[in-house]
Scaffold this active site. Structure first.
Site, PDB file in Angstrom:
ATOM      1  N   GLU A   1      -0.187  -4.578   9.751  1.00 54.28           N
ATOM      2  CA  GLU A   1       0.590  -4.265   8.322  1.00 54.28           C
ATOM      3  C   GLU A   1       2.425  -3.974   9.144  1.00 54.28           C
ATOM      4  OE1 GLU A   1      -2.035  -2.957   8.844  1.00 54.28           O
ATOM      5  OE2 GLU A   1      -3.073  -2.864   6.761  1.00 54.28           O
TER       6      GLU A   1
ATOM      7  N   GLY B   1      -3.451   9.595  14.870  1.00 50.86           N
ATOM      8  CA  GLY B   1      -2.285   9.114  13.828  1.00 50.86           C
ATOM      9  C   GLY B   1      -2.220  10.169  12.877  1.00 50.86           C
ATOM     10  N   ARG B   2      -3.227  10.874  12.110  1.00 54.76           N
ATOM     11  CA  ARG B   2      -3.105  11.727  10.954  1.00 54.76           C
ATOM     12  C   ARG B   2      -2.516  13.140  11.494  1.00 54.76           C
ATOM     13  NH1 ARG B   2      -8.228   9.887  12.197  1.00 54.76           N
ATOM     14  NH2 ARG B   2      -9.743  11.099  12.526  1.00 54.76           N
TER      15      ARG B   2
ATOM     16  N   GLU C   1      -9.928  10.722   6.473  1.00 55.80           N
ATOM     17  CA  GLU C   1     -10.146   9.925   7.931  1.00 55.80           C
ATOM     18  C   GLU C   1     -10.808  10.859   8.823  1.00 55.80           C
ATOM     19  OE1 GLU C   1      -6.936   7.891  10.053  1.00 55.80           O
ATOM     20  OE2 GLU C   1      -7.430   6.233   8.982  1.00 55.80           O
TER      21      GLU C   1
ATOM     22  N   HIS D   1      -1.320  16.486 -17.794  1.00 53.31           N
ATOM     23  CA  HIS D   1      -1.281  15.573 -19.215  1.00 53.31           C
ATOM     24  C   HIS D   1      -2.005  14.441 -18.711  1.00 53.31           C
ATOM     25  CE1 HIS D   1       1.389  18.221 -21.414  1.00 53.31           C
ATOM     26  NE2 HIS D   1       1.709  18.682 -20.411  1.00 53.31           N
TER      27      HIS D   1
END
Ligand code: F6P
Length: 542
Positions: free
Chosen positions: A218, A272-273, A358, A389
């Site tokens: 990506e 990464g996270r 993850e 709501h």
């Protein structure tokens, strides 16, 4: 260097049996039962760390439960495992890597050498280079190819290379440079990059290509598209003034055509996270300045220090992680709603989805055995009051029990009339109703017609953690993120899983490449019957 993980099966511990019995004996005891007439409870179950006041009094826990959870942590060696992480041992067993995000925010002068690398000085070298670059962009010393100042920064990345920076920009927008527009492109859907650049001027746009591996489909595709957009307007020579990279992979960065002088590195021991406070935070630093970014790191570090040193009974990440285990394994709660009562935290649930799911969405233990117990809960959410709501109906009266993290920011940066007290009143009201509910007798006492009473009963008994902070500044955001990081660590250590790998996301990527070969005609192939059927349908509609 590999390390022995918390041994074997957590269900074999004595504390697990005690907790199982406690859960059984509490099966008809509600949070309301535990709270009524117990005015000491909120103080007894509230802890403070790095400016975060964590109130666990709306959880379905007793003193016995809390003590047994601490015994479980003890039997599982959670704190010893924490110390091994912080000292740089390879606790990410399946990837044979250290897990050192805490080193990213250690102040200057705290030495740390791991696997022959002077981690502390490497971290500060990169931070200094980032600061010089961010200051240059903000001051106008860094100019685009035509000599104009940068007016838009576009971060191209996905997963941990997107969610942290996107969340932090939104969270700290109040303190950001309003002369620069920030955009975040992640999806390989061509709409994402197209919409991000459609009103931007190439001459004043800077792209940050953020990818740990610099191989992610990506990100590489979006980066190439951005490059073509820029080159079409300004020519090849402009690339070096308009593209910088954040990566661990200098070779691939160079092959893409970005000067490695404009690359900001990090290391394989940053997951990464867990990377928003590494060079992946370059867009954050440009937005809030290098001083603001250092405040963010100070907040992370304050929580790290608390996690590393606070006594177990006062250790907020430890307690939060243990309560998550209690809810998941002993009360059978499958999902946690993250409900920030702060518009600035609107991307926080999305950020936490990756951090928690993850990390702990695993079903095999570190020793390779399948787990025989539940692991990571499903995390999701929306900022309050919007969620009220929308899905709160199910939270209050649905057949699934959902635990909630309600996050309250006391001081608004945009005070308008009574709007902030209104927001806080809603947060406190929801926390109360979720936990305590409303009985049939109370509903009837309001004059509700008999036929409607069952419809208006609120069962309550939905556990809530209420996290309150004074103001959402960079320091507090850092502390909040570190709190969740360490809570995730604690849960993973109890479960004996690898919270730092992510093998489950790999197969889908590989299969997608095969299908792409068929869709583009470059490598025709056939797949399972359903996939072939969907491909045919796609072709007929495209
Ligand atoms: O696909 C999952 C993942 O590997 C995440 O763990 C990571 O944050 C994301 O992809 C992006 O990876 P990279 O920074 O290497 O592009």
């Amino acid at each position: 260097m590999t390390t022995q993980p918390p041994a074997g099966d957590p269900t074999a511990t004595e504390a697990w049996s005690v907790l199982t019995d406690l859960a059984r004996s509490l099966s008809t005891t509600t949070i309301r039962d535990l709270s009524e007439g117990n005015s000491e409870r909120p103080a007894m179950l509230t802890r403070e760390a790095a400016g975060i006041h964590a109130d666990f009094s709306r959880q379905r826990v007793t003193a016995d439960v809390m003590n047994s959870l601490l015994s479980l942590a003890d039997e599982r060696g959670v704190l010893a495992w924490r110390d091994r992480m912080l000292s740089g041992e390879h606790i990410n067993i399946t990837e044979n890597r250290a897990v050192l995000h805490a080193a990213l925010r250690a102040p200057v002068g705290v030495p740390l050498e791991v696997d022959g690398q002077d981690v502390a000085s490497d971290v500060h070298d990169v931070l200094d280079r980032m600061s010089a670059f961010a200051d240059a962009v903000r001051s106008g010393a860094w100019l685009g190819a035509t000599g104009e100042r940068i007016a838009a920064v576009v971060n191209i990345g996905i997963g941990g290379s997107d969610l942290g920076p996107a969340m932090a920009y939104q969270a700290l927008r109040h303190d950001s440079d309003r002369d620069i527009t920030f955009r975040f492109v992640s999806n390989v859907d061509p709409t994402d990059i197209s919409e991000a650049v459609r009103d931007l001027d190439p001459a004043t746009t800077l792209f940050i290509v953020a990818s740990k591996t610099f191989t992610t489909l990506e990100t590489m595709t979006n980066a190439q598209t951005a490059r073509s957009w820029l080159v079409a307007a300004l020519g090849e020579a402009a690339v070096s003034r308009h593209f910088v990279a954040v990566s661990t992979n200098a070779e691939k960065v160079s092959a893409f055509g970005i000067d490695t002088a404009n690359m900001f590195g990090f290391w394989d021991w940053v997951g990464g996270r867990y990377s928003m406070d590494s060079a992946i935070g370059l867009s954050t630093m440009i937005a809030i300045g290098s001083t603001g970014f250092r405040d963010l790191l100070a907040g992370f570090h304050a929580m790290d220090t608390h996690f590393a040193t606070a006594a177990p009974q006062n250790n907020v990440p430890l307690i939060m992680g243990l309560i998550a285990v209690w809810n998941r394994n002993f009360l059978g709660i499958e999902t946690t709603a993250v409900l920030p009562y702060s518009q600035y935290l609107s991307r926080f649930p999305a950020y936490l989805q990756q951090l928690t799911m993850e990390s702990n969405g695993k079903s095999v233990r570190l020793d390779g055995a399948p787990v025989t117990y539940e692991t990571g809960a499903i995390f999701w959410g929306e900022p309050g009051t919007n969620g009220q709501h929308s899905f709160y109906q199910l939270l209050h009266q649905g057949t699934s029990t959902v635990s909630s993290d309600v996050i309250v920011v006391a001081r608004s940066d945009n005070p308008v009339g009574d709007m902030q007290p209104m927001l806080v009143a809603n947060a406190l009201a929801q926390a109360s109703v979720l936990a305590l509910g409303r009985t049939a007798a109370e509903v009837a006492a309001d004059g509700t017609p008999d036929a409607l009473v069952p419809h208006k009963v609120m069962p309550g008994n939905r556990p809530v953690s209420l996290l309150m902070v004074e103001r959402l500044d960079a320091f507090t955001l850092g502390a909040l993120v570190a709190l969740y990081e360490h809570s995730v660590f604690v849960q993973g250590a109890i479960w004996g899983i690898d919270s730092f790998d992510q093998w489950g996301v790999e197969l889908g990527k590989k299969v997608a490449m095969g299908i792409l070969g068929e869709l583009t005609g470059s490598a025709p192939a056939s797949f399972d019957a359903s996939t072939d059927h969907s491909i045919a349908l796609y072709r007929s509609l495209a």
